[in-house]
Enzyme design. Sequence first.
Site, PDB file in Angstrom:
ATOM      1  N   ALA A  71       0.787  -1.106   0.053  1.00 25.49           N
ATOM      2  CA  ALA A  71       0.020  -0.027  -0.047  1.00 25.49           C
ATOM      3  C   ALA A  71       0.925   1.375   0.018  1.00 25.49           C
ATOM      4  O   ALA A  71       2.128   1.212   0.212  1.00 25.49           O
ATOM      5  CB  ALA A  71      -0.883   0.013   1.124  1.00 25.49           C
ATOM      6  N   GLY A 116      -0.180  -4.989  -0.011  1.00 23.18           N
ATOM      7  CA  GLY A 116      -1.308  -4.999  -0.920  1.00 23.18           C
ATOM      8  C   GLY A 116      -0.848  -5.429  -2.566  1.00 23.18           C
ATOM      9  O   GLY A 116      -1.430  -5.967  -3.174  1.00 23.18           O
ATOM     10  N   GLU A 119      -1.597  -9.030  -2.019  1.00 28.72           N
ATOM     11  CA  GLU A 119      -3.146  -9.219  -2.273  1.00 28.72           C
ATOM     12  C   GLU A 119      -3.496  -8.926  -3.747  1.00 28.72           C
ATOM     13  O   GLU A 119      -4.601  -9.683  -4.077  1.00 28.72           O
ATOM     14  CB  GLU A 119      -3.714  -8.067  -1.241  1.00 28.72           C
ATOM     15  CG  GLU A 119      -3.659  -8.251   0.187  1.00 28.72           C
ATOM     16  CD  GLU A 119      -4.118  -7.169   1.055  1.00 28.72           C
ATOM     17  OE1 GLU A 119      -4.981  -7.519   1.970  1.00 28.72           O
ATOM     18  OE2 GLU A 119      -3.680  -6.018   1.012  1.00 28.72           O
ATOM     19  N   GLU A 139       1.641  -6.273   7.595  1.00 27.11           N
ATOM     20  CA  GLU A 139       0.830  -5.139   8.175  1.00 27.11           C
ATOM     21  C   GLU A 139       0.845  -5.178   9.430  1.00 27.11           C
ATOM     22  O   GLU A 139       0.810  -3.852  10.087  1.00 27.11           O
ATOM     23  CB  GLU A 139      -0.593  -5.259   7.483  1.00 27.11           C
ATOM     24  CG  GLU A 139      -0.789  -4.830   5.973  1.00 27.11           C
ATOM     25  CD  GLU A 139      -0.559  -5.777   4.969  1.00 27.11           C
ATOM     26  OE1 GLU A 139      -0.814  -5.823   3.906  1.00 27.11           O
ATOM     27  OE2 GLU A 139       0.024  -7.034   5.636  1.00 27.11           O
TER      28      GLU A 139
END
Length: 263
Positions: A71, A116, A119, A139
């Site tokens: 992210a 991310g 992901e 995270e």
Amino acid sequence: MSETATPAVAWSDVDAGAGVMTITLQRRPANALGLPIIDGLNAALDAADADGSVKVIVVRSDIPGFFAAGADIKHMSSVDAESFTAYGDRLRGALDRLASADRISIAAVDGLALGGGLELAMACTLRVGGADAKFGLPEVKLGLIPGAGGTQRLPRLVGRGRALDIMLSARQVLAVEAHAIGLIDRLVDAGGATDAAQALAAELCTMSLPAQRAVIRTVDASFDTPIEEGFRFEVAQEQDLFENGEAKEGITAFLEKRAPRFS
């Protein structure tokens, strides 16, 4: 074109009859999944939806050493709780579109796929990893959890215990282990993920897309339904393919000893 003018995401035109679209992440320095990449992914998927010939999407990176590093931490640090939630919703929305069973997608991972970025790879139907690839969901180091599908998709791929080990320790998983535990589906030489993914995409394009979509729907349903209900769903999917899909062409081609002419 100058570096500042380079779009965060680019995608290829689809050659007539080829059926493969390649989406390239190119936001330096590490493909952080900020709004430029989220918006670029949505634009690429809009283009795929508008082009009825797209059967398979390959997602790759043009940044050496990175698939996507996670992210956009800088963006996250500058927003309030409401904006943070909106950012997460937009990222999840883009990944959910990619995960749609109406299309096949392949992540070509060389280098780091973290947070991310992992992901994003897990939202794809299949994952091809180079030997130098590393994977992780770190995270917890930020006091957060994976918020774009990681807590749901990782256990489905590797099992509860392995998923908890990866997420609770925030460790990086090397490509050989990732392949052994089912996090990636094919392991290739370092730097070879894109070529291998595109070769796989070309192979998949020779098959019946309605049948492939039915396979994905039926397998996905197996995670959420009792096995007896899953059997009934399987029968319904097969019956629909026989009545309305490309099964008749496939069966006829087999008997005539020729390649099927799927749409």
